[in-house]
Design a protein around this motif. Structure first.
Motif, PDB file in Angstrom:
ATOM      1  N   UNK A  99       0.815  -1.209   0.000  1.00 14.91           N
ATOM      2  CA  UNK A  99       0.000   0.000   0.000  1.00 14.91           C
ATOM      3  C   UNK A  99       0.852   1.263   0.000  1.00 14.91           C
ATOM      4  N   UNK A 100       1.963   1.226   0.753  1.00 19.29           N
ATOM      5  CA  UNK A 100       2.854   2.392   0.761  1.00 19.29           C
ATOM      6  C   UNK A 100       3.440   2.627  -0.625  1.00 19.29           C
ATOM      7  N   UNK A 101       3.918   1.569  -1.260  1.00 18.78           N
ATOM      8  CA  UNK A 101       4.530   1.688  -2.596  1.00 18.78           C
ATOM      9  C   UNK A 101       3.516   2.241  -3.601  1.00 18.78           C
ATOM     10  N   UNK A 102       2.287   1.757  -3.525  1.00 15.20           N
ATOM     11  CA  UNK A 102       1.251   2.238  -4.444  1.00 15.20           C
ATOM     12  C   UNK A 102       0.883   3.689  -4.157  1.00 15.20           C
ATOM     13  N   UNK A 103       0.780   4.033  -2.879  1.00 15.46           N
ATOM     14  CA  UNK A 103       0.446   5.415  -2.521  1.00 15.46           C
ATOM     15  C   UNK A 103       1.518   6.388  -2.983  1.00 15.46           C
ATOM     16  N   UNK A 104       2.767   5.973  -2.902  1.00  9.13           N
ATOM     17  CA  UNK A 104       3.878   6.840  -3.314  1.00  9.13           C
ATOM     18  C   UNK A 104       4.117   6.806  -4.823  1.00  9.13           C
ATOM     19  N   UNK A 105       3.400   5.894  -5.506  1.00 13.07           N
ATOM     20  CA  UNK A 105       3.611   5.699  -6.952  1.00 13.07           C
ATOM     21  C   UNK A 105       5.083   5.417  -7.241  1.00 13.07           C
ATOM     22  N   UNK A 111      16.797  -2.113  -1.217  1.00 11.10           N
ATOM     23  CA  UNK A 111      16.682  -2.883   0.015  1.00 11.10           C
ATOM     24  C   UNK A 111      18.069  -3.188   0.563  1.00 11.10           C
ATOM     25  N   UNK A 112      18.221  -3.017   1.853  1.00  7.61           N
ATOM     26  CA  UNK A 112      19.438  -3.506   2.497  1.00  7.61           C
ATOM     27  C   UNK A 112      19.157  -4.911   3.021  1.00  7.61           C
ATOM     28  N   UNK A 113      20.219  -5.608   3.432  1.00  6.79           N
ATOM     29  CA  UNK A 113      20.072  -7.000   3.852  1.00  6.79           C
ATOM     30  C   UNK A 113      19.112  -7.115   5.028  1.00  6.79           C
ATOM     31  N   UNK A 114      18.154  -8.030   4.922  1.00  4.50           N
ATOM     32  CA  UNK A 114      17.160  -8.213   5.975  1.00  4.50           C
ATOM     33  C   UNK A 114      16.606  -9.622   5.913  1.00  4.50           C
ATOM     34  N   UNK A 115      16.746 -10.348   7.021  1.00  3.10           N
ATOM     35  CA  UNK A 115      16.184 -11.695   7.082  1.00  3.10           C
ATOM     36  C   UNK A 115      14.660 -11.656   7.112  1.00  3.10           C
ATOM     37  N   UNK A 116      14.100 -10.657   7.788  1.00  2.00           N
ATOM     38  CA  UNK A 116      12.642 -10.602   7.929  1.00  2.00           C
ATOM     39  C   UNK A 116      11.963 -10.330   6.589  1.00  2.00           C
ATOM     40  N   UNK A 117      12.547  -9.469   5.761  1.00  2.00           N
ATOM     41  CA  UNK A 117      11.925  -9.214   4.456  1.00  2.00           C
ATOM     42  C   UNK A 117      11.933 -10.470   3.598  1.00  2.00           C
ATOM     43  N   UNK A 118      12.977 -11.282   3.737  1.00  3.10           N
ATOM     44  CA  UNK A 118      13.022 -12.555   3.022  1.00  3.10           C
ATOM     45  C   UNK A 118      12.005 -13.525   3.607  1.00  3.10           C
ATOM     46  N   UNK A 119      11.918 -13.547   4.924  1.00  2.00           N
ATOM     47  CA  UNK A 119      10.984 -14.447   5.606  1.00  2.00           C
ATOM     48  C   UNK A 119       9.540 -14.211   5.179  1.00  2.00           C
ATOM     49  N   UNK A 120       9.153 -12.939   5.028  1.00  2.00           N
ATOM     50  CA  UNK A 120       7.754 -12.647   4.686  1.00  2.00           C
ATOM     51  C   UNK A 120       7.533 -12.504   3.185  1.00  2.00           C
ATOM     52  N   UNK A 121       8.596 -12.666   2.386  1.00  2.00           N
ATOM     53  CA  UNK A 121       8.490 -12.680   0.920  1.00  2.00           C
ATOM     54  C   UNK A 121       8.133 -11.321   0.327  1.00  2.00           C
ATOM     55  N   UNK A 122       8.820 -10.286   0.769  1.00  2.00           N
ATOM     56  CA  UNK A 122       8.553  -8.949   0.252  1.00  2.00           C
ATOM     57  C   UNK A 122       8.943  -8.819  -1.215  1.00  2.00           C
ATOM     58  N   UNK A 123      10.118  -9.339  -1.578  1.00  4.31           N
ATOM     59  CA  UNK A 123      10.610  -9.163  -2.947  1.00  4.31           C
ATOM     60  C   UNK A 123       9.638  -9.685  -4.009  1.00  4.31           C
ATOM     61  N   UNK A 124       9.184 -10.942  -3.921  1.00  2.00           N
ATOM     62  CA  UNK A 124       8.260 -11.440  -4.939  1.00  2.00           C
ATOM     63  C   UNK A 124       6.977 -10.622  -5.023  1.00  2.00           C
ATOM     64  N   UNK A 129       4.054  -5.967  -8.826  1.00  2.00           N
ATOM     65  CA  UNK A 129       3.445  -4.652  -9.041  1.00  2.00           C
ATOM     66  C   UNK A 129       3.897  -4.076 -10.382  1.00  2.00           C
ATOM     67  N   UNK A 130       2.989  -3.487 -11.069  1.00  2.00           N
ATOM     68  CA  UNK A 130       3.245  -2.983 -12.420  1.00  2.00           C
ATOM     69  C   UNK A 130       4.320  -1.898 -12.420  1.00  2.00           C
ATOM     70  N   UNK A 131       5.391  -2.137 -13.157  1.00  2.00           N
ATOM     71  CA  UNK A 131       6.429  -1.135 -13.336  1.00  2.00           C
ATOM     72  C   UNK A 131       7.389  -0.979 -12.173  1.00  2.00           C
ATOM     73  N   UNK A 132       7.273  -1.790 -11.145  1.00  2.00           N
ATOM     74  CA  UNK A 132       8.132  -1.670  -9.956  1.00  2.00           C
ATOM     75  C   UNK A 132       9.360  -2.570 -10.091  1.00  2.00           C
ATOM     76  N   UNK A 133      10.522  -2.022  -9.800  1.00  2.00           N
ATOM     77  CA  UNK A 133      11.755  -2.817  -9.794  1.00  2.00           C
ATOM     78  C   UNK A 133      12.430  -2.681  -8.427  1.00  2.00           C
TER      79      UNK A 133
END
Length: 490
Positions: A99-105, A111-124, A129-133
């Motif tokens: 929601x934050x990414x969409x709100x900010x367009x 991303x810096x190294x983070x085990x939690x972001x990998x754990x919750x699957x943020x990257x995939x 999301x359209x046009x997001x890298x």
């Protein structure tokens, strides 16, 4: 990826690991190197056992009063203009980030190294999301991303399973790199790609080594400075942290930073120790929009149970660097982003026994992990507790293996059956014994060795020789009985 890194069964993962000779050599070299650096850094600090006890008491106190410190931290972040969101599940955490990414367009995210972001699957999620890298900015994580999001194999050294030639080939394929496999040149190539992305990114995402309850700040420890750039350049920062990664004040954070640096990389202090939060009016850089997502995702399963000490973990990876099992199977054998002893304890807590029930058995129970842990988590005892829960409480062990254990239990509990087994062991094992000549004559003097044992014995004899038991008249028990009788007569 999420918490699980492989869909293969445990035994298949082990077979793959056994074939990966480079990985085994790389892990062994890293363990040996880290031993020297780690122990040297700890000795230099002095009174290491007292520091461990202090670290343990800080973590235990914080976990005991976790709701209070989380509330205090949340209030202090809000006072500075930031936002805190409590995510019960990985899905809730991802939805908030989305929601934050969409709100900010936003179109570019670092991303810096983070085990939690990998754990919750943020990257995939972000890549849908359209046009997001997205760009992973830790060098090791960047390498894995360039290699089609390969799985990490270590908490601190995620790409330890790759050699420089493999990395060169990946960079050549994905980045058009034309140089050699010199690590300096490979790092320069990665830096050139990352730096441009940093300057264009609208959102930065980091993890959190420790959150400071009384100030609302986060503490990050890195050796590359990528987290500092992730915080200072993008206008929006999102922090994902496990709910247990909190300390009361800066004073406790400094103690844990000392323990972390020495245990993780064998340094007196990591190169970049950063305390950050919402940008203030008198500051020239930093996030104008600051969000902290406090993630549960199964951690509360440990609260109030025998497994609560696992929440003391500061993710130093020291237990991986002393574990003989990890030395042989590497990180991928565990099938979890948290490998090694800490993963064998934590993964079943977060993901359940159905998914990770094999991991507590992937241990020799030597206790090296417990001995090296800077915050004194009794890891090998918790592995035994997992086995107890699965076997006794949940009755998860069935079939022939369960039958064998019941037979062994009955036999060892009965003096008559146990003594009968001792008398019959030599003859009974004769049909399984291999009698070819061996140089270790003293070990096999009783008639060869067993290299193809039945049932549970097979797990041992597949990789080791098992000497044939001696005849009863030559056994230690018979010798001790006669010796004791002779002493009594004297």
């Amino acid at each position: 990826m999420g918490l699980t890194t492989s869909t293969k069964p445990f035994k298949e993962r082990l077979e793959d690991s056994k074939k990966d000779v480079f990985m085994q050599q790389a892990v062994a070299k890293a363990q040996d190197t880290q031993w020297v650096k780690r122990e040297g850094a700890r000795d230099k600090l002095g009174n290491w056992q007292e520091w461990r006890e202090l670290g343990e008491s800080i973590r235990q106190h914080t976990i005991a009063y976790l709701p209070d410190y989380l509330e205090q931290f949340s209030d202090n972040v809000a006072k500075q203009g930031g936002h805190v969101y409590f995510a019960q599940t990985a899905e809730e955490a991802n939805e908030y980030v989305k929601q934050i990414v969409l709100d900010k367009k936003a179109k570019k995210i670092v991303k810096s190294k983070s085990m939690v972001t990998t754990e919750v699957d943020v990257d995939p999620m972000l890549l849908t999301l359209d046009g997001v890298s997205v760009m992973e900015t830790d060098l090791a994580e960047f390498i894995l991303q360039m290699d089609d999001w390969d799985e990490p194999s270590h908490i601190v050294f995620p790409s330890i399973h790759k050699n420089r030639e493999q990395i060169r080939a990946v960079f050549e394929k994905k980045l058009g790199y034309k140089g050699d496999n010199d690590p300096v040149n490979l790092a320069r190539c990665a830096r050139e790609v990352m730096r441009k992305f940093f300057l264009e990114a609208e959102v930065g995402i980091t993890g959190c080594n420790f959150a400071i309850a009384d100030s609302g700040m986060i503490n990050l420890d890195t050796n590359e400075g990528n987290a500092d750039l992730t915080i200072s350049i993008p206008k929006t920062q999102i922090v994902l942290m496990g709910m247990e990664r909190i300390v009361p004040t800066m004073k406790e954070a400094e103690v844990l930073d000392n323990l972390l640096a020495r245990s993780a990389v064998g340094q007196s202090l990591t190169t970049y120790v950063t305390f950050a939060g919402q940008k203030r009016a008198d500051e020239s850089d930093g996030p104008e929009d600051f969000h902290v997502i406090i993630v549960d995702n199964g951690r509360s399963n440990a609260l109030g149970t025998a497994f609560q000490p696992v929440l003391q973990c500061i993710r130093c990876g020291s237990c991986l660097n002393v574990c003989p099992v990890y030395r042989h199977i590497g990180g991928h054998g565990y099938g979890s982003i948290y490998p090694g002893p800490i993963g064998a304890v934590l993964s079943p807590v977060l993901g359940g026994y159905k998914q990770f029930g094999e991991l507590p058995y992937a241990s020799s129970l030597c206790g090296a992990c417990t001995e090296t842990c800077p915050v004194k988590i009794p890891l090998h005892e918790l592995l035994i507790e997992h086995r107890k829960v699965m076997t006794d409480d949940l009755k998860m062990k069935h079939g022939f293996e369960d039958f064998q254990m019941k037979v062994i239990g009955s036999g060892t509990a009965s003096p008559f059956l146990f003594n009968s087994a001792i008398h019959m062991a030599h003859g009974g094992m004769g049909v399984l014994s291999k009698k070819s000549p061996t140089s270790v004559t003293n070990m096999y003097q009783f008639g060869g060795f067993i290299n193809k044992g039945p049932g549970l014995v097979k797990g041992w004899t597949d990789v080791r020789d098992l000497p044939r038991p001696p005849k009863y008249k030559d056994s230690f028990r018979k010798w001790f009985k006669d010796h004791k009788a002779g002493a009594d007569n004297d």
